[in-house]
Design a protein around this motif. Sequence first.
Motif, PDB file in Angstrom:
ATOM      1  N   PHE A 160       0.533  -1.566   0.361  1.00  0.00           N
ATOM      2  CA  PHE A 160      -0.426  -0.055   0.147  1.00  0.00           C
ATOM      3  C   PHE A 160       0.863   1.326   0.247  1.00  0.00           C
ATOM      4  CE2 PHE A 160      -2.196  -3.348   2.611  1.00  0.00           C
ATOM      5  CZ  PHE A 160      -3.556  -3.617   1.369  1.00  0.00           C
ATOM      6  N   LEU A 161       1.897   1.090  -0.527  1.00  0.00           N
ATOM      7  CA  LEU A 161       3.126   2.764  -0.103  1.00  0.00           C
ATOM      8  C   LEU A 161       2.464   3.599  -0.900  1.00  0.00           C
ATOM      9  CD1 LEU A 161       4.889   2.876  -2.479  1.00  0.00           C
ATOM     10  CD2 LEU A 161       6.643   0.711  -1.771  1.00  0.00           C
ATOM     11  N   GLU A 163       3.742   6.375  -3.106  1.00  0.00           N
ATOM     12  CA  GLU A 163       5.538   7.093  -4.216  1.00  0.00           C
ATOM     13  C   GLU A 163       5.792   8.469  -3.618  1.00  0.00           C
ATOM     14  OE1 GLU A 163       5.822   6.860  -8.667  1.00  0.00           O
ATOM     15  OE2 GLU A 163       4.629   5.131  -8.552  1.00  0.00           O
ATOM     16  N   LYS A 215      -6.154  -4.698  -1.946  1.00  0.00           N
ATOM     17  CA  LYS A 215      -5.618  -3.786  -2.951  1.00  0.00           C
ATOM     18  C   LYS A 215      -6.336  -3.018  -3.531  1.00  0.00           C
ATOM     19  CE  LYS A 215      -2.224  -1.271  -4.122  1.00  0.00           C
ATOM     20  NZ  LYS A 215      -1.471  -0.242  -3.670  1.00  0.00           N
ATOM     21  N   ASN A 219      -7.693   0.329  -4.082  1.00  0.00           N
ATOM     22  CA  ASN A 219      -6.895   2.003  -4.846  1.00  0.00           C
ATOM     23  C   ASN A 219      -8.024   1.952  -5.339  1.00  0.00           C
ATOM     24  OD1 ASN A 219      -4.383   2.088  -4.193  1.00  0.00           O
ATOM     25  ND2 ASN A 219      -3.694   1.052  -5.961  1.00  0.00           N
ATOM     26  N   PHE A 260      -7.407  12.959   0.485  1.00  0.00           N
ATOM     27  CA  PHE A 260      -7.834  13.079  -1.206  1.00  0.00           C
ATOM     28  C   PHE A 260      -8.992  13.577  -1.439  1.00  0.00           C
ATOM     29  CE2 PHE A 260      -5.472   9.525  -3.425  1.00  0.00           C
ATOM     30  CZ  PHE A 260      -4.350   9.255  -2.368  1.00  0.00           C
ATOM     31  N   ARG A 262      -8.890  17.190  -3.009  1.00  0.00           N
ATOM     32  CA  ARG A 262      -8.142  18.039  -4.047  1.00  0.00           C
ATOM     33  C   ARG A 262      -7.960  17.710  -4.901  1.00  0.00           C
ATOM     34  NH1 ARG A 262      -3.734  17.618  -5.353  1.00  0.00           N
ATOM     35  NH2 ARG A 262      -2.887  16.836  -3.581  1.00  0.00           N
ATOM     36  N   CYS A 271      -0.675   3.413 -11.136  1.00  0.00           N
ATOM     37  CA  CYS A 271      -1.100   2.023 -10.206  1.00  0.00           C
ATOM     38  C   CYS A 271      -2.479   2.395 -10.170  1.00  0.00           C
ATOM     39  CB  CYS A 271      -0.837   2.004  -8.973  1.00  0.00           C
ATOM     40  SG  CYS A 271       0.919   1.454  -8.854  1.00  0.00           S
ATOM     41  N   PHE A 334       3.642  12.951 -11.744  1.00  0.00           N
ATOM     42  CA  PHE A 334       2.136  12.842 -11.682  1.00  0.00           C
ATOM     43  C   PHE A 334       1.419  13.056 -10.479  1.00  0.00           C
ATOM     44  CE2 PHE A 334       0.970   9.475  -8.488  1.00  0.00           C
ATOM     45  CZ  PHE A 334       2.052   8.345  -8.451  1.00  0.00           C
ATOM     46  N   LYS A 335       2.704  12.887  -9.617  1.00  0.00           N
ATOM     47  CA  LYS A 335       2.827  13.786  -8.059  1.00  0.00           C
ATOM     48  C   LYS A 335       3.911  14.196  -7.566  1.00  0.00           C
ATOM     49  CE  LYS A 335       2.277  10.775  -4.287  1.00  0.00           C
ATOM     50  NZ  LYS A 335       1.935   9.741  -4.069  1.00  0.00           N
TER      51      LYS A 335
END
Length: 447
Positions: A160-161, A163, A215, A219, A260, A262, A271, A334-335
């Motif tokens: 679940f990490l 980036e 998982k 997501n 989450f 924003r 992912c 992407f971030k």
Amino acid sequence: MALKITVIGTGYLGATHAAAMAELGFEVLALDVAKEKIDALRAGRAPMYEPGLEELLRRHVSGIEGSSGRLRVTMDWAEIADFGDVHFVCVNTPQKQGEYACDMSYVESAMDSLAKHLGKAALVVGKSTVPVGSADRLAARLAELAPAGGEVELAWNPEFLREGFAVEDTLHPDRIVVGVRSERAERLLREVYASPIAEGTPFVVADFATAELVKTSANSFLATKISFINAMAEVCEAAGGDVATLAEALGHDERIGRKFLRAGIGFGGGCLPKDIRAFMARAGELGADQALTFLREVDSVNMRRRGHMVDMAREAVGGESFLGKRVAVLGATFKPDSDDVRDSPALNVAGQIHLQGGQVTVYDPKGMDNARLVFPTLGYATSALEAVRGADVVLHLTEWREFRDLDPAELGAVASVRTVLDGRNVLDPARWRDAGWTYRAMGRPNA
Ligand SMILES: NC(=O)C1=CN([C@@H]2O[C@H](COP(=O)(O)OP(=O)(O)OC[C@H]3O[C@@H](n4cnc5c(N)ncnc54)[C@H](O)[C@@H]3O)[C@@H](O)[C@H]2O)C=CC1
Ligand SMILES: O=C(O)[C@H]1O[C@H](OP(=O)(O)OP(=O)(O)OC[C@H]2O[C@@H](n3ccc(=O)[nH]c3=O)[C@H](O)[C@@H]2O)[C@H](O)[C@@H](O)[C@@H]1O
């Protein structure tokens, strides 16, 4: 004797997992089929930008002065099979070309290569994100291929990490989920994760299907939350509301929470987008497609945000077309805090404007090399200031700290037109307006 651990696949997930396992005190051997990654790791360099990873590697990679020597790398499957008691499979599971479904070929190939060389008892642990039902199928395949037969077992332990926080999330996860079929598998995984478990991290034991589903549903939930607020942004744009204030007010309800929510140009990365599509495809195969039709909407709200930013930019440069217009794009990844440009909304927007005839110049603190590989035809600058020089509009598309700290007056002195569009809703409108800029954000028509 302490367990020996192998990590197969040393990308964003695997390189971090290998370094973290060494940090937890295990002897680790990592394998990848990409020589450049193995060469980088062997030299104590991170194969990608991830805060804190390089420090961890230098602390543990064998042969680096002063290191613990607990982390070694190889490209040799026989060495891997011979070394490990627990083998973590961390290879990529991308979207299939032209389909929604997950491409399982890398996982299958890695499992096959490992299985053929296994000559002793081992626990093979899948960490890649896979469609539900994969572990069941792979366990049968493993039993068939592995010479040690019954002594080789499979478990599934989704990751679940995030980036940008990968090291922290791996060493101190918020939960550990294991899909196991025996007490032995559970015991071995409890031993691997003894340190976070001792810190109080919840350890959830499940069957294969549930572990896989945790998982993909996690997501999907995150993607849904982002698309929910972006759908509200669309309504705010139509009705004259302010999505940032709306999100803040919603977030004070503890059942909803502030994270989450924003609004902006939406989610991307290696992912969330591919995982919700693979989940829909798998549900279809299982005859449960109706259960996930909402994810289609989640996906389309998300993709519309990119198009909407392109429309906002076109309008800002006169409304007709981008021909002859210079567009500065701040951000390619992407971030922030990552060099990952996989399915990056920022690059997608830059690419669309370029294809519509705009002269696009991109700057990103860490993503330039990867961006050039994906979009070699875009213009690239060596700093935000250079990207903005002569621009008719500035698009802020990835919320790097560096961009928030920019001096709008300094940028204003080199821009051709002082218009900034904030695709991430994090710049301070007052600072930009005080320096003479027209500031516009997504979902905030009156901001
Ligand atoms: N990137 C992330 O933040 C997270 C990723 N995941 C999942 O983890 C998996 C890996 O993702 P990333 O690390 O981002 O991918 P990645 O593309 O960065 O790394 C995958 C690595 O596997 C290697 N590989 C491919 N086939 C191989 C084989 N047959 N044998 C050995 N190595 C092989 C590749 O060369 C590459 O270095 C995916 O299933 C992803 O969905 C899960 C949680 C977080
Ligand atoms: O399976 C995975 O690989 C990982 O996917 C995500 O992690 P990550 O892709 O690193 O990034 P996130 O922080 O989730 O952000 C994803 C995207 O959503 C966007 N986002 C995030 C939050 C928000 O409020 N709004 C928003 O647009 C980000 O800009 C980014 O493009 C999940 O957060 C991890 O838990 C998961 O392990």
